[in-house]
Write an enzyme that holds these catalytic residues in place. Sequence first.
Site, PDB file in Angstrom:
ATOM      1  N   TYR A  58       0.848  -1.182   0.000  1.00  0.00           N
ATOM      2  CA  TYR A  58       0.000   0.000   0.000  1.00  0.00           C
ATOM      3  C   TYR A  58       0.888   1.238   0.000  1.00  0.00           C
ATOM      4  O   TYR A  58       1.542   1.559   0.972  1.00  0.00           O
ATOM      5  CB  TYR A  58      -0.923   0.023   1.218  1.00  0.00           C
ATOM      6  CG  TYR A  58      -1.897  -1.132   1.319  1.00  0.00           C
ATOM      7  CD1 TYR A  58      -2.239  -1.897   0.200  1.00  0.00           C
ATOM      8  CD2 TYR A  58      -2.485  -1.470   2.535  1.00  0.00           C
ATOM      9  CE1 TYR A  58      -3.124  -2.955   0.298  1.00  0.00           C
ATOM     10  CE2 TYR A  58      -3.381  -2.527   2.638  1.00  0.00           C
ATOM     11  CZ  TYR A  58      -3.691  -3.269   1.518  1.00  0.00           C
ATOM     12  OH  TYR A  58      -4.578  -4.317   1.627  1.00  0.00           O
ATOM     13  N   LEU A 220     -18.142  -2.626   4.254  1.00  0.00           N
ATOM     14  CA  LEU A 220     -19.037  -1.532   3.866  1.00  0.00           C
ATOM     15  C   LEU A 220     -19.116  -1.380   2.348  1.00  0.00           C
ATOM     16  O   LEU A 220     -19.547  -0.336   1.843  1.00  0.00           O
ATOM     17  CB  LEU A 220     -18.576  -0.218   4.513  1.00  0.00           C
ATOM     18  CG  LEU A 220     -18.617  -0.203   6.033  1.00  0.00           C
ATOM     19  CD1 LEU A 220     -18.097   1.121   6.580  1.00  0.00           C
ATOM     20  CD2 LEU A 220     -20.031  -0.472   6.550  1.00  0.00           C
ATOM     21  N   GLY A 221     -18.690  -2.416   1.629  1.00  0.00           N
ATOM     22  CA  GLY A 221     -18.813  -2.362   0.175  1.00  0.00           C
ATOM     23  C   GLY A 221     -18.085  -1.200  -0.445  1.00  0.00           C
ATOM     24  O   GLY A 221     -18.601  -0.540  -1.340  1.00  0.00           O
ATOM     25  N   GLY A 223     -17.630   1.627   0.618  1.00  0.00           N
ATOM     26  CA  GLY A 223     -18.357   2.873   0.840  1.00  0.00           C
ATOM     27  C   GLY A 223     -19.794   2.857   0.379  1.00  0.00           C
ATOM     28  O   GLY A 223     -20.612   3.663   0.848  1.00  0.00           O
TER      29      GLY A 223
END
Length: 332
Positions: A58, A220-221, A223
């Site tokens: 990342y 949370l998919g 967002g």
Amino acid sequence: MERRTIGAAALAVGAVGLGCMPMSWAYSASRQRGEESLRAVRRALDAGPALLDTADMYGPFTNELLVGRAVRGRRPDAFVSTKVGLLVGDQHLVANGRPGYVKRACDASLRRLQTDVIDLYQLHRADPEVPVEETWGAMAELVRAGKVRALGLCAVEARDGRKAGARRHDATVRLLERVQQVFPVSAVQAELSVWSPQALESLLPWCAARGVGLLAAMPLGSGFLTGTLVPGGGFEPDDLRARHPRFTAEMMAANQPIVAGLRRVAARHGEDVTPAQVALAWVLAQGPHVIAVPGAKRERWVAENAAAAALRLTPRDLTELGGLPAAQGSWD
């Protein structure tokens, strides 16, 4: 704060962790603010021990550096989880599971994270050119050396190329069976949410039967399940959702009934309960060994997510959420 354990290592963490990736990689660059992200991580640590999930790729590397800054002086409050096995190339990712590389990468992660031990070291992706047993064996040596406390594996994403009738995580289960013969698996990380429940088919039962923790990524998919994204609102070019088949304006509009269902359940629990908290509570209701790892960049979102651990969904809620329409995307 509710506590859950990570596999055979019996490492206790909060039921809701913090995915640190969005703070410096893969999502809108214009919204990545270092000091704000530091405050968000420290907010998560206030209730400690908080699982902080990152990876060397990342950034690359910048996310581990940020986490290292955040846990400085607060290491007992943090459960540090990072990953190895993927390198960022020019517009692509390359797997590297060579034992020598794994050991060097661990030492580099320890320096960036400003710690002498990683609580959970996860194999991000198996290298097709290296037997996974060799990679996992090198990771096990890190445990014996005291540099790592427990090992985890990230699920293989395989939407395409599966045999007819095969379940999404069958390949991951086969991989887990192999590495489990070398050294115990303490946790598996896989996408799990109201609109991506495929881990319930084979992966979650495998974990439950063996006392292995499941880290629910993207609960949370990305967002969408928060209900705060507007269809057609668009994303910055560097945002991974700009190329995701569920985030086209057409598909976001088609998937609004899922958010509407979350809103209905939230309304039954009080005006302060949000769709995001219902989505996280659904994930946690899948088993006592499931830990939700939502991404967040701001303190208020971290606090809101953490509060979801106290939300208890009723049988009626779970039935309604289980009956929501399947998510649509351009691969369907």
